[in-house]
Design a protein around this motif. Sequence first.
Motif, PDB file in Angstrom:
ATOM      1  N   SER A 152      -2.270   1.366  -5.954  1.00  0.00           N
ATOM      2  CA  SER A 152      -0.940   1.780  -6.271  1.00  0.00           C
ATOM      3  C   SER A 152      -0.700   2.924  -7.319  1.00  0.00           C
ATOM      4  N   ASN A 153       0.023   3.883  -6.919  1.00  0.00           N
ATOM      5  CA  ASN A 153       0.155   4.911  -7.835  1.00  0.00           C
ATOM      6  C   ASN A 153       1.121   4.522  -9.096  1.00  0.00           C
ATOM      7  N   THR A 154       2.025   3.709  -8.830  1.00  0.00           N
ATOM      8  CA  THR A 154       3.041   3.134  -9.659  1.00  0.00           C
ATOM      9  C   THR A 154       2.670   2.009 -10.415  1.00  0.00           C
ATOM     10  N   GLY A 155       1.543   1.434 -10.107  1.00  0.00           N
ATOM     11  CA  GLY A 155       0.751   0.023 -10.892  1.00  0.00           C
ATOM     12  C   GLY A 155       1.669  -1.183 -10.382  1.00  0.00           C
ATOM     13  N   GLY A 156       2.622  -0.909  -9.181  1.00  0.00           N
ATOM     14  CA  GLY A 156       3.296  -2.245  -8.678  1.00  0.00           C
ATOM     15  C   GLY A 156       3.096  -2.269  -7.533  1.00  0.00           C
ATOM     16  N   GLY A 157       3.286  -3.633  -6.662  1.00  0.00           N
ATOM     17  CA  GLY A 157       2.887  -3.613  -5.546  1.00  0.00           C
ATOM     18  C   GLY A 157       1.703  -4.009  -5.196  1.00  0.00           C
ATOM     19  N   THR A 158       1.315  -4.377  -3.755  1.00  0.00           N
ATOM     20  CA  THR A 158      -0.032  -4.281  -3.259  1.00  0.00           C
ATOM     21  C   THR A 158      -0.842  -3.280  -3.035  1.00  0.00           C
ATOM     22  N   GLY A 159      -0.429  -2.144  -2.890  1.00  0.00           N
ATOM     23  CA  GLY A 159      -0.926  -1.029  -2.535  1.00  0.00           C
ATOM     24  C   GLY A 159      -1.549  -0.954  -1.025  1.00  0.00           C
ATOM     25  N   LEU A 160      -0.717  -1.593  -0.130  1.00  0.00           N
ATOM     26  CA  LEU A 160      -0.906  -1.418   1.239  1.00  0.00           C
ATOM     27  C   LEU A 160       0.146  -0.666   2.026  1.00  0.00           C
ATOM     28  N   GLU A 168     -10.391  -4.632  -5.160  1.00  0.00           N
ATOM     29  CA  GLU A 168     -10.427  -6.014  -4.800  1.00  0.00           C
ATOM     30  C   GLU A 168      -9.773  -6.796  -5.832  1.00  0.00           C
ATOM     31  N   ARG A 169     -10.214  -6.635  -7.206  1.00  0.00           N
ATOM     32  CA  ARG A 169      -9.744  -7.398  -8.123  1.00  0.00           C
ATOM     33  C   ARG A 169      -8.122  -7.044  -8.376  1.00  0.00           C
ATOM     34  N   ASN A 170      -7.923  -5.858  -8.178  1.00  0.00           N
ATOM     35  CA  ASN A 170      -6.407  -5.410  -8.426  1.00  0.00           C
ATOM     36  C   ASN A 170      -5.593  -5.992  -7.175  1.00  0.00           C
ATOM     37  N   THR A 212       5.420 -15.133  -7.384  1.00  0.00           N
ATOM     38  CA  THR A 212       6.909 -14.895  -7.580  1.00  0.00           C
ATOM     39  C   THR A 212       7.733 -15.539  -6.705  1.00  0.00           C
ATOM     40  N   PRO A 213       7.766 -15.285  -5.417  1.00  0.00           N
ATOM     41  CA  PRO A 213       8.575 -15.800  -4.529  1.00  0.00           C
ATOM     42  C   PRO A 213       8.608 -17.539  -4.238  1.00  0.00           C
ATOM     43  N   LEU A 214       7.060 -17.649  -4.336  1.00  0.00           N
ATOM     44  CA  LEU A 214       6.840 -19.341  -4.307  1.00  0.00           C
ATOM     45  C   LEU A 214       7.530 -20.020  -5.452  1.00  0.00           C
ATOM     46  N   THR A 215       7.459 -19.509  -6.598  1.00  0.00           N
ATOM     47  CA  THR A 215       8.277 -19.996  -7.747  1.00  0.00           C
ATOM     48  C   THR A 215       9.524 -20.207  -7.536  1.00  0.00           C
ATOM     49  N   ALA A 216      10.106 -19.055  -6.984  1.00  0.00           N
ATOM     50  CA  ALA A 216      11.734 -18.971  -6.817  1.00  0.00           C
ATOM     51  C   ALA A 216      11.982 -20.041  -5.797  1.00  0.00           C
ATOM     52  N   SER A 262      -2.534  -8.496  -7.556  1.00  0.00           N
ATOM     53  CA  SER A 262      -1.297  -8.345  -7.238  1.00  0.00           C
ATOM     54  C   SER A 262      -0.805  -9.198  -6.201  1.00  0.00           C
ATOM     55  N   VAL A 263      -1.490  -9.658  -5.091  1.00  0.00           N
ATOM     56  CA  VAL A 263      -1.325 -10.522  -4.383  1.00  0.00           C
ATOM     57  C   VAL A 263      -0.861 -11.792  -4.786  1.00  0.00           C
ATOM     58  N   SER A 264      -1.746 -12.288  -5.933  1.00  0.00           N
ATOM     59  CA  SER A 264      -1.452 -13.485  -6.496  1.00  0.00           C
ATOM     60  C   SER A 264       0.111 -13.552  -7.334  1.00  0.00           C
ATOM     61  N   HIS A 265       0.253 -12.184  -7.835  1.00  0.00           N
ATOM     62  CA  HIS A 265       1.501 -12.026  -8.380  1.00  0.00           C
ATOM     63  C   HIS A 265       2.487 -11.986  -7.329  1.00  0.00           C
ATOM     64  N   GLU A 266       2.335 -11.496  -6.263  1.00  0.00           N
ATOM     65  CA  GLU A 266       3.362 -11.217  -5.397  1.00  0.00           C
ATOM     66  C   GLU A 266       3.821 -12.561  -4.699  1.00  0.00           C
ATOM     67  N   LEU A 267       2.524 -13.433  -4.503  1.00  0.00           N
ATOM     68  CA  LEU A 267       2.950 -14.785  -3.726  1.00  0.00           C
ATOM     69  C   LEU A 267       3.457 -15.688  -4.846  1.00  0.00           C
TER      70      LEU A 267
END
Length: 463
Positions: free
Chosen positions: A421-429, A248-250, A261-265, A254-259
């Motif tokens: 997430s096995n690669t450490g990136g993305g949301t793992g969904l 849940e923490r991850n 990044t596009p919101l900042t752009a 991850s979601v905070s980062h994923e959200l």
Amino acid sequence: MLGSLRVRLPLVFLAGIVLAGVITTAISVRLFQDFARDQALSKLSSEAYGIAQLYSTAVTQSYGNKTRSGKPDDRAAPTLAAKKLERATGDRIYLIGPNIFPGQITGLRSLPQTTIEWHSGKSLSFEFTPPGQRHRFLAVANPIVIDGTTAAAIVVATPKTDIRSRVVSLIGRLAIAGVLGLLVAALLGWYLSRRIVRPVLELSEVVDAVAAGDYTVAVPKNAPGELGHLSDRVGEMAHRLGEVEAMERNFLMSVSHELRTPLTAIRGHVAALLEGVVEDPQARDASLETVEAEAQRLERLVGDILDLAKLDTKRFTVTTEEVDMARLLDQAFERYRDEAQRRAIDYRQEVRDRPVIVSDGDRVLQVVGNLLSNAFHATPDGGRISLALAQQNGTVHVAVEDNGPGIPVAARERLFRPFVSNTGGGTGLGLAIAKELSVALGGRIELESEVGKGSRFELVLPS
């Protein structure tokens, strides 16, 4: 205090033993009473038969002999020692019927002729209260037969109090044995309750710690039987809860980062457009395209979260239609062609069969897309990814293979859980949704992987 398990267990244990002891004692006393009565009747019957035969012989010898002239012998009948017979047997001897020695004293106690039906000529057992006595007697009557005729009956009797005294003695001994047994049972119950309650109390402390958020608490080991199984499950539960909390923490990160990044752009390009910083029409169009792309990225992320929530709550619906799997794979393949060219990935497609199945085309495309997305995340630049379609044994197989780092055996089960997430990136969904969707479509996902050489994910659907 009485509500404590360590107190209630011994009490229940002792209550069961007491109940079993009472029932066993009642049955034993009853059986002993019947046995003592049968033994007493057998003894009385044997004595009554022997004494009756003795008197029958005496009568025959006294009155059955004749003189040389043919007249009966009128000599006096022999006197039998009735008192000595009573002392020898320990029982009382009675006579029912007429005096078998007229004019003579037999020494036998007499009973009224109405006491029993002594004329039947059979041995009888009965209970009665002798004249002048207050207690009941157990008796057996045996006929005195002379020349085939029942002349009287001998009754041998013993007080029922003798049988009761034996029962009382047995109950006393059983009581002593019961008290000793209860003492032993109490010690055993106390010892067993401590052995049972101790791991339960330790597990209770572990559960309290887990409820407080401490998932690293040590679980008691080597607990006996079912408690050991429960201890193992509690330890596994604490471990899984710790994993869930970490996921849940991850996920939030991850979601905070994923959200963000596009919101900042989006905010940057919109602000530039509003402030007129971007005046060139081509630059303005490029900014708008970036805003649209980032908005689609947000939409996909929110869609993944909603899909997972629907799958978890079993409110996910699947439509049915004819799906051309070859055309569907072409669509999935084209989505990642540009990324493959940009990263110099050897990206190939192999279609061995062109099956048409009845399924939900959009969801099948979503599963294949998630598998491809996972492959591109795991494959380094300049790597290799292949997408293959085949049909065999009534099933359709869509395989996505890459030459990424591979997946260790210990991590394969966790890989299909949400937020992992096995690669450490993305949301793992992606893989979690792909697995749940494949099951909803009536299929499954199979995984083959070798560390250092790559992985092969295969979607198997009914044809």
